[in-house]
Design a protein around this motif. Structure first.
Motif, PDB file in Angstrom:
ATOM      1  N   PRO A 184       4.552  -2.778   5.204  1.00  0.00           N
ATOM      2  CA  PRO A 184       4.531  -3.768   4.124  1.00  0.00           C
ATOM      3  C   PRO A 184       5.858  -3.980   3.417  1.00  0.00           C
ATOM      4  O   PRO A 184       6.252  -5.123   3.172  1.00  0.00           O
ATOM      5  CB  PRO A 184       3.453  -3.240   3.161  1.00  0.00           C
ATOM      6  CG  PRO A 184       3.002  -1.922   3.686  1.00  0.00           C
ATOM      7  CD  PRO A 184       3.483  -1.780   5.078  1.00  0.00           C
ATOM      8  N   MET A 219      -2.704  -5.579   6.234  1.00  0.00           N
ATOM      9  CA  MET A 219      -1.681  -4.651   6.723  1.00  0.00           C
ATOM     10  C   MET A 219      -1.270  -5.001   8.152  1.00  0.00           C
ATOM     11  O   MET A 219      -0.084  -4.946   8.497  1.00  0.00           O
ATOM     12  CB  MET A 219      -2.191  -3.210   6.657  1.00  0.00           C
ATOM     13  CG  MET A 219      -2.483  -2.702   5.238  1.00  0.00           C
ATOM     14  SD  MET A 219      -1.098  -2.871   4.083  1.00  0.00           S
ATOM     15  CE  MET A 219      -1.682  -4.243   3.053  1.00  0.00           C
ATOM     16  N   ASN A 251       2.026  -3.578   9.667  1.00  0.00           N
ATOM     17  CA  ASN A 251       1.818  -2.214   9.183  1.00  0.00           C
ATOM     18  C   ASN A 251       3.098  -1.577   8.641  1.00  0.00           C
ATOM     19  O   ASN A 251       3.274  -0.360   8.677  1.00  0.00           O
ATOM     20  CB  ASN A 251       1.177  -1.354  10.285  1.00  0.00           C
ATOM     21  CG  ASN A 251      -0.264  -1.765  10.539  1.00  0.00           C
ATOM     22  OD1 ASN A 251      -1.093  -1.697   9.637  1.00  0.00           O
ATOM     23  ND2 ASN A 251      -0.562  -2.215  11.748  1.00  0.00           N
ATOM     24  N   ASP A 299       5.896   1.356   0.510  1.00  0.00           N
ATOM     25  CA  ASP A 299       4.749   0.948   1.332  1.00  0.00           C
ATOM     26  C   ASP A 299       3.436   1.229   0.606  1.00  0.00           C
ATOM     27  O   ASP A 299       2.514   0.409   0.617  1.00  0.00           O
ATOM     28  CB  ASP A 299       4.750   1.707   2.668  1.00  0.00           C
ATOM     29  CG  ASP A 299       5.764   1.166   3.662  1.00  0.00           C
ATOM     30  OD1 ASP A 299       6.147  -0.014   3.554  1.00  0.00           O
ATOM     31  OD2 ASP A 299       6.174   1.938   4.553  1.00  0.00           O
ATOM     32  N   ALA A 349       0.976  -1.821  -0.414  1.00  0.00           N
ATOM     33  CA  ALA A 349      -0.352  -1.770   0.208  1.00  0.00           C
ATOM     34  C   ALA A 349      -1.431  -1.607  -0.857  1.00  0.00           C
ATOM     35  O   ALA A 349      -2.483  -2.258  -0.810  1.00  0.00           O
ATOM     36  CB  ALA A 349      -0.416  -0.619   1.215  1.00  0.00           C
TER      37      ALA A 349
END
Length: 254
Positions: A73, A66, A71, A39, A43
């Motif tokens: 990823p 995101m 939220n 993540d 991100a």
């Protein structure tokens, strides 16, 4: 300023700006939303990709990215359907639009499925002391699936003399462990000593004023010149001086 005085001056600025408070005004806050390695990587890569222009708009649009990824990823990248990508319609950050965003998600899926992730595909060869060829090869992998020509411009190529500012910033985030909670240091197979100082208008202008850089263009040749100078100050962690150059340029209007 003499070399030792300049080093001490820059070291003081690193201490001033390489602090946890830096996060709240910087795009690095986006990967700091997450704890899972994948993540953080995804991100960070997406936030760095759109990191040009107004900083508040960069952060706002990176947060929107995101949100569009639920939220989560990494989960979205690996498990999305074509219908999930429809929600990207209307997303835009300057010249980066929903078509580019869609391709980036598809390419990231290919990289995590077939190459072991971003850490592997951006890793330099063991005999290399910089990222020039690694970033060039990364771009080849990134665009090995079908793409629109317009999207090519969103991934730079240092073999074409680009300073590759955004990818180098992303690499700093992932590789460098600053013990201050800003840079992540989660790519243990990479070496901080090989990182490059992200070079843009602000850092380039400050570097020239300080006598760290003579080349007028902000390109890969200038980046190597700046690197060579900064590695004399700290060969193990030269890219820490990004905080000094950035802080002097953006916050102090040096």
């Amino acid at each position: 300023m003499k070399k030792q005085e300049l080093k001490e001056f820059l070291d003081e600025k690193v201490i001033k700006y390489n602090t946890f408070n830096f996060i709240e005004s910087d795009p690095i806050q986006i990967p700091h939303l997450f704890t899972q390695k994948e993540d953080i990587e995804i991100a960070g890569f997406l936030a760095a990709t759109i990191a040009w222009g107004n900083r508040k708009m960069i952060i706002k649009n990176a947060h929107r990215m995101m949100d569009l990824l639920g939220n989560s990823p990494y989960d979205f990248v690996m498990n999305h359907s074509e219908d999930d990508l429809v929600s990207f319609d209307g997303f835009v950050h300057r010249t980066f639009n929903s078509d580019d965003f869609t391709f980036f998600i598809q390419s990231l899926k290919n990289i995590y499925q077939n190459y072991g992730g971003l850490e592997n595909v951006l890793k330099p060869e063991s005999n290399s002391n910089n990222y020039q060829l690694a970033i060039h090869n990364f771009k080849k992998v990134f665009f090995e699936i079908p793409y629109q020509t317009r999207t090519l411009k969103h991934v730079s190529d240092p073999l074409k003399n680009s300073a590759s500012k955004r990818i180098n910033m992303f690499l700093r985030w992932m590789v460098r462990n600053d013990n201050s909670g800003v840079d992540f240091g989660i790519w243990k197979s990479h070496l901080s000593q090989n990182l490059h100082c992200p070079l843009d208008v602000h850092s380039g202008n400050v570097a020239r004023k300080l006598g760290l850089l003579t080349r007028k263009q902000n390109d890969w040749k200038a980046l190597i010149e700046l690197d060579d100078t900064l590695r004399l100050f700290d060969p193990k962690d030269p890219v820490k001086y990004d905080f000094a150059l950035f802080g002097l340029g953006v916050f102090e209007k040096f």
